[in-house]
Design a protein around this motif. Structure first.
Motif, PDB file in Angstrom:
ATOM      1  N   THR A  20     -31.056 -28.922   1.754  1.00 30.62           N
ATOM      2  CA  THR A  20     -29.865 -29.729   1.468  1.00 30.62           C
ATOM      3  C   THR A  20     -29.116 -29.189   0.257  1.00 30.62           C
ATOM      4  O   THR A  20     -27.887 -29.158   0.248  1.00 30.62           O
ATOM      5  CB  THR A  20     -30.275 -31.193   1.146  1.00 30.62           C
ATOM      6  OG1 THR A  20     -31.435 -31.502   1.895  1.00 30.62           O
ATOM      7  CG2 THR A  20     -29.167 -32.151   1.491  1.00 30.62           C
ATOM      8  N   SER A  21     -29.874 -28.776  -0.764  1.00 27.55           N
ATOM      9  CA  SER A  21     -29.214 -28.443  -2.031  1.00 27.55           C
ATOM     10  C   SER A  21     -28.596 -27.046  -2.036  1.00 27.55           C
ATOM     11  O   SER A  21     -27.623 -26.800  -2.732  1.00 27.55           O
ATOM     12  CB  SER A  21     -30.204 -28.580  -3.198  1.00 27.55           C
ATOM     13  OG  SER A  21     -31.279 -27.692  -2.979  1.00 27.55           O
ATOM     14  N   ILE A  22     -29.122 -26.142  -1.254  1.00 29.33           N
ATOM     15  CA  ILE A  22     -28.555 -24.779  -1.250  1.00 29.33           C
ATOM     16  C   ILE A  22     -27.729 -24.598   0.015  1.00 29.33           C
ATOM     17  O   ILE A  22     -28.271 -24.588   1.128  1.00 29.33           O
ATOM     18  CB  ILE A  22     -29.659 -23.704  -1.298  1.00 29.33           C
ATOM     19  CG1 ILE A  22     -30.652 -23.993  -2.420  1.00 29.33           C
ATOM     20  CG2 ILE A  22     -29.054 -22.310  -1.451  1.00 29.33           C
ATOM     21  CD1 ILE A  22     -31.892 -23.125  -2.374  1.00 29.33           C
ATOM     22  N   GLU A  23     -26.449 -24.473  -0.186  1.00 30.91           N
ATOM     23  CA  GLU A  23     -25.600 -24.254   0.978  1.00 30.91           C
ATOM     24  C   GLU A  23     -25.921 -22.875   1.555  1.00 30.91           C
ATOM     25  O   GLU A  23     -26.208 -21.936   0.815  1.00 30.91           O
ATOM     26  CB  GLU A  23     -24.131 -24.316   0.565  1.00 30.91           C
ATOM     27  CG  GLU A  23     -23.247 -24.724   1.735  1.00 30.91           C
ATOM     28  CD  GLU A  23     -21.774 -24.814   1.324  1.00 30.91           C
ATOM     29  OE1 GLU A  23     -20.940 -24.642   2.210  1.00 30.91           O
ATOM     30  OE2 GLU A  23     -21.496 -25.041   0.136  1.00 30.91           O
ATOM     31  N   ASP A  24     -25.890 -22.785   2.883  1.00 28.79           N
ATOM     32  CA  ASP A  24     -26.174 -21.507   3.521  1.00 28.79           C
ATOM     33  C   ASP A  24     -27.629 -21.069   3.343  1.00 28.79           C
ATOM     34  O   ASP A  24     -27.908 -19.873   3.222  1.00 28.79           O
ATOM     35  CB  ASP A  24     -25.255 -20.414   2.955  1.00 28.79           C
ATOM     36  CG  ASP A  24     -24.302 -19.914   4.043  1.00 28.79           C
ATOM     37  OD1 ASP A  24     -24.581 -20.192   5.215  1.00 28.79           O
ATOM     38  OD2 ASP A  24     -23.302 -19.276   3.685  1.00 28.79           O
ATOM     39  N   SER A  25     -28.532 -22.031   3.288  1.00 28.23           N
ATOM     40  CA  SER A  25     -29.949 -21.658   3.255  1.00 28.23           C
ATOM     41  C   SER A  25     -30.525 -21.819   4.657  1.00 28.23           C
ATOM     42  O   SER A  25     -29.982 -22.552   5.481  1.00 28.23           O
ATOM     43  CB  SER A  25     -30.703 -22.532   2.258  1.00 28.23           C
ATOM     44  OG  SER A  25     -30.522 -23.892   2.594  1.00 28.23           O
ATOM     45  N   LYS A  26     -31.576 -21.089   4.917  1.00 26.52           N
ATOM     46  CA  LYS A  26     -32.168 -21.124   6.263  1.00 26.52           C
ATOM     47  C   LYS A  26     -33.677 -21.213   6.157  1.00 26.52           C
ATOM     48  O   LYS A  26     -34.282 -20.634   5.252  1.00 26.52           O
ATOM     49  CB  LYS A  26     -31.807 -19.839   7.017  1.00 26.52           C
ATOM     50  CG  LYS A  26     -30.559 -19.957   7.879  1.00 26.52           C
ATOM     51  CD  LYS A  26     -30.576 -18.864   8.942  1.00 26.52           C
ATOM     52  CE  LYS A  26     -29.358 -18.870   9.847  1.00 26.52           C
ATOM     53  NZ  LYS A  26     -28.859 -20.171  10.254  1.00 26.52           N
TER      54      LYS A  26
END
Lengths: 265, 795
Positions: A20-26
């Motif tokens: 949720t906190s890191i945009e563009d995380s996978k």
């Protein structure tokens, strides 16, 4: 490959929070699809959240009427599991047909189901058995989970923790492998339960789907001959350099018959 | 004296010790001080005008050292990538030979055409920066197929190449063929496609280049099958670097199959760039990059006709082919579908009149060039399919029609009507051997067993010959070769009797380090372990034309044999002096020089020692040292051939073809190492089976995109596709090579596609199927069965 941050949380809520906190995380599970995609620079996530250190996501448990497989369980473990082989041999057979030995050691059931590749094997087993997809927040029925090409009902921060498979009376999987990739050009999973038959097809279209006329016919008579004359409409089926839609439609009937044969043998 | 392992033995391969223990030295293993990373920016379009390139964003990116484009190439007045063969049409008009700039200028002509070279401190920085290059393309319509490319109104690749035809080539007596056709009792016709292939060596191409200002010398390490030829083509014709200032090294190379026997633009760009940036540069292709830049193979569309008399004797053969060259002429490009194709259309038969027309055509695809077999698999496929079609139409058994037309063993040497003269052969012997080995007699039983499972079983033959051992220079020169095709070897005997051989061929999987050592061990009587083979470095090896066209043993081995003989001649002179005997009385056998009829001997080591410590030595008449060199230019091609028999089972429900049995009986002349020959045959057959059943390079017709651009979509043959093969040799000796060898590198690939497809057609013939194009994929077979005249047998 482009540079990215790498996280290895040991608690599911921490993993969800990172997502949720890191945009563009996978999320990365076995990485059998994601890593090649990164290497080809087709995806460039800012961060990878590795699920391998999360507790309790590996292993297979017998709950009597169901078998629960942890999301991080590799295909090779499912294929070799005496429990799966005895309760749902068709599912063990399916796992043994995925990719190659290296992929089966690394690739996981949760990763495969979350990715929902239109030619992956597991979606056929999950939908064919009417499994439940257990996540960090809820359980989703297979019929509501697969939404088409690489799309699922998962929320952005939702993490699959296990798949819960009802134990059928009989089940079988038949796969016609794409010549080069050995993904399913057409794969059919069939499962017979006390209250009827479910049949799911992968590889033929943009996502896994059921074939109600075949299910109805097999519910009356669980024998390949019951569906030999049932043709699949080519609408929505894939045409590519390996197979045109009409050939895939033809293969659905052939593989469905062979799946029933496999279930009966 | 040590462990002599000579001709006919099968020692384990010397080179495998380092390969199997991870101690090989490949180009991508090379690290140089201060080395930078290079990345090519390639055209994403099949056909486009290059309106402009803006480098600024790339130059501003972290770590970037330089960006080079076609404009920089033009400004430095560098040459075009040369074509090594110049063919002509029937009137003697030379082929159209448009320039092939090492970085695109004005236009791009295929997806993968190189537009720029980005050099940065690290591969990551180079890759990231390369994505920032701004290229203004004006996209033009592409044309990818030969039939479409020659049609009026087709997109034109070059302004001065009308209808995209590079050359309208022909061979043979057209009038004699027409006369024969008028008298024929039967004419069989066949249209076919020879599918486009991608070589896929295990190691992708790579290069490292370095410039040393102190000596003004360049070094290029490259994945090449012929480093000396790269030095010549690149140094003399592209970059204007004198030959003595350029070193080209091809160290361990992980497979070639033809893909690495061309001079590539990447080699020229990286060498040129190394001097511009005064830093070593490394480039390693990804597998995906290889798909759109490694030269492709095959890609023919052919119409063939065979005229026969009432007994099934072939009277004349006429072949019209359109051959795809891709977007530019590659090193051997125009030679492959012409000189290596037309002369093989006689096959093993006595057909008296043959005419062949080949239109060599440009398209918006990767340049097409030699791929294992190169022209000869295409010729064999046309001919051997044609024979089956004729047999079927005339109601003659397929083996019987072959026998009626085969060149008998006694008729050799045999002059064909298409230039080549076969020196030796026994096609009937190969056929007879293969019939027994394949247990053709009980095929009916196996077919019935398949039928009981609902499967169709078929048997297919290919009786073939090829021309290899490239090549007699004078003959090749008449056909358009712009270079010589001899080979060279130096045999250096050390003072202690060990031997180092410098040879101009290149070992990239063939086992030369073993085979050549066996020849030296046998001839000099030295230990097999005491012989090392050096290749692949223009600073260490005197000269060479490299490895392709099954030439290494035939031409290189002959040079080695000659050089070794010279060592023995000199050794005898030294021995005569030491033994105080006349030179004519000295015999050399099993590593010992002796005076005939006496027990006076000198060992090979003693002679070597005397040559380097010439205290008691005939210095007045003989130079010290024991090192000899020989060049060998063959007088003819060699003509290996044989009979392949494939047996397939077709599942009519899915269209799947399974190869269930495979038998090959080949005439490869003298066999030096049976294990290595068997391996070459196995590998060649698998590649031919790959073409017949699996492999296909497919382009999108409108955009020119390669649709089969990865191993996920381009199907390579795998171990589980293959049955255990039965491989045997039935050799006649080549009459003009020193050891009677003929070459075995390509025969498997040449013989097998026709055998497999003939088997597939045989399996389906009861349904009225007369031809199947390659690859015989399940989808294609299923569709044929849908259209077949009879209903598919139900379960």
């Amino acid at each position: 490959m482009k540079l990215f941050a790498y996280h290895q949380p040991d608690q599911i809520p921490d993993a969800a929070k990172l997502l949720t906190s890191i945009e563009d995380s996978k999320l990365v599970a076995g990485g059998m699809t994601l890593i090649p995609t990164l290497k080809q620079r087709l995806a460039s996530p800012v961060a990878l959240v590795d699920l391998s250190k999360l507790g309790n996501l590996k292993g297979i448990t017998d709950d009597g009427a169901t078998i629960t497989i942890g999301a991080m369980t590799p295909h090779a473990v499912v294929a070799a599991s005496k429990l799966v082989q005895s309760k749902i041999p068709g599912l063990a057979a399916l796992a043994s047909m995925i990719g190659d030995p290296a992929v089966r050691r690394r690739g996981t059931i949760g990763g495969s189901v979350a990715n929902n590749d239109p030619a992956a094997d597991y979606p056929a087993g999950v939908l064919g058995l009417g499994a439940g997809i257990v996540t960090s927040t809820r359980e989703i029925a297979a019929d509501k989970f697969f939404l088409g090409l690489f799309e699922t009902a998962l929320e952005p921060s939702e993490i699959i923790t296990a798949i819960r498979f009802p134990v059928p009376l009989k089940a079988g999987y038949a796969k016609f492998k794409a010549p080069a990739s050995r993904y399913a050009l057409v794969g059919v999973f069939v499962a017979k339960f006390a209250d009827g038959v479910r049949l799911a097809v992968t590889g033929a279209g943009s996502g896994v789907f059921r074939v109600p006329p075949m299910e109805a016919a097999l519910s009356q008579n669980f024998d390949p001959s019951a569906i030999a004359a049932i043709k699949i409409d080519t609408d929505g089926l894939t045409s590519d350099i390996h197979a045109e839609a009409d050939y895939r439609a033809h293969l659905v009937t052939i593989m469905a018959k062979r799946a029933v044969d496999a279930a009966l043998s | 004296m040590g462990n002599v392992i000579g001709i006919g033995a099968s020692p384990k391969r010397k080179e495998d010790q380092r390969f199997l223990t991870g101690r090989g030295n490949y180009v991508s293993d090379i690290k140089r001080p201060g080395m930078t990373a290079g990345v090519f920016v390639r055209s994403p379009h099949g056909h486009a005008v290059l309106r402009g390139i803006d480098k600024s964003a790339v130059l501003a990116a972290p770590g970037v050292i330089a960006v080079l484009t076609g404009e920089d190439v033009a400004a430095d007045k560098l040459g075009s990538l040369p074509c090594g063969w110049g063919i002509s049409d029937a009137q003697g008009v030379p082929m159209k030979e448009p320039p092939f700039p090492m970085l695109a200028q004005g236009k791009v002509r295929f997806v993968g055409d190189m537009v720029a070279f980005v050099i940065a401190e690290t591969p990551e920085q180079a890759n990231a920066a390369a994505e920032l290059l701004s290229v203004d393309y004006e996209v033009l319509p592409s044309v990818v197929g030969v039939l479409e490319a020659v049609r009026p109104g087709a997109p034109q690749l070059f302004d001065d190449v009308p209808n995209n035809i590079c050359c309208d080539w022909e061979l043979g007596d057209k009038a004699a063929v027409e006369t024969a056709f008028r008298k024929a009792a039967h004419v069989a016709k066949l249209s076919l496609v020879n599918n486009r292939l991608i070589g896929n060596p295990m190691e992708p191409r790579a290069a490292v280049a370095e410039y040393e200002p102190g000596t003004d010398r360049f070094t290029l390490w490259t994945t090449s099958q012929f480093p000396h030829v790269v030095r010549f083509l690149m140094g003399a014709l592209v970059l204007n670097i004198p030959q003595h200032k350029l070193r080209v090294v091809a160290p361990d190379v992980g497979g070639g199959f033809g893909v690495k026997q061309f001079h590539y633009g990447e080699e020229a760009v990286i060498t040129w760039a190394a001097k511009r940036v005064h830093r070593p540069i490394k480039w390693v292709a990804s597998r995906s990059e290889g798909y759109v830049s490694d030269r492709h193979g095959r890609d023919h569309v052919t119409e063939a006709e065979l005229a026969l008399d009432e007994t099934g004797k072939f009277l004349a053969f006429r072949v019209n082919t359109l051959a795809n060259m891709g977007g530019y002429l590659s090193t051997f490009g125009p030679n492959i579908p012409t000189n290596l194709y037309g002369p093989l259309l006689g096959g093993v038969y006595t057909t008296p009149a043959i005419y062949c027309n080949v239109k060599v055509v440009f398209t918006n695809t990767v340049p097409v060039d030699a791929y294992r077999g190169a022209g000869r698999p295409e010729a064999t496929f046309v001919l051997e399919r044609m024979v089956d079609v004729a047999a079927s139409e005339m109601g003659i058994d397929r083996v019987e029609i072959r026998r009626r037309n085969m060149i008998p063993k006694e008729a050799y040497p045999y002059q064909t009507p298409v230039l080549v003269q076969y020196d030796s052969g026994d096609p009937m012997g190969c056929l007879d051997g293969a019939l027994v080995a394949a247990d053709v007699k009980s095929f009916g039983v196996r077919k019935a067993a398949s039928a009981s499972k609902g499967k169709f079983r078929g048997l297919g033959y290919s009786t073939y010959v090829e021309a290899c051992g490239l090549a007699p220079s004078r003959f090749a020169g008449r056909l358009g070769a712009r270079g010589g095709l001899y080979e060279s070897a130096t045999v250096r005997v050390h003072p202690t009797g060990q031997v180092t051989v410098m040879i101009g061929t290149h070992n990239h999987g063939q086992g030369h380090e073993t085979t050549f050592a066996q020849i030296v061990s046998e001839k000099l009587g030295v230990s097999f372990e005491d012989v090392d083979i050096v290749f692949g470095d223009t600073d260490r090896v005197q000269f060479g034309m490299g490895t392709y066209g099954s030439r290494s043993l035939v031409v290189g081995g002959a040079a080695l044999s000659k050089a070794t003989d010279k060592v023995i001649v000199k050794g005898k002179k030294i021995a005569a002096h030491l033994l105080e005997a006349a030179e004519v009385d000295i015999q050399f056998e099993a590593g010992k020089f002796s005076v005939a009829g006496t027990d006076r001997i000198k060992t090979f080591e003693e002679i070597a020692g005397a040559a380097y410590v010439p205290h008691n030595y005939p210095l007045e008449v003989l130079e010290p040292g024991l090192e000899e060199q020989a060049y060998y230019d063959p007088v003819n091609f060699t003509y290996p051939g044989g009979c392949h028999i494939a047996e397939v089972e077709v599942d009519p429900e899915t269209g799947t073809v399974t190869l269930v049995n495979y038998t090959a009986v080949d005439d490869v002349g003298t066999v030096i190492n049976p294990m290595i020959v068997e391996g070459q045959l196995h590998g060649g057959i698998v590649q031919g089976v790959g073409q017949a059943l699996f492999e296909n390079a497919v382009y999108d017709e409108s955009s020119g995109q390669l649709l089969s651009g990865s191993l996920m979509d381009y199907c390579m043959p795998r171990a589980d596709h293959m049955p255990m093969m039965k491989v045997a040799t039935h050799s006649t000796l080549c009459t003009h090579t020193p050891m009677g060898v003929k070459g075995c590198g390509e025969v498997g690939t040449i013989g097998s596609p026709a055998a497999v497809i003939n088997a597939v057609v045989d399996a389906l013939s009861h349904l009225g199927v007369t031809h199947v194009d390659m690859p015989a994929t399940p989808n294609r077979i299923w569709r044929l069965l849908q259209n077949a005249s009879l209903p598919v047998a139900a379960e």
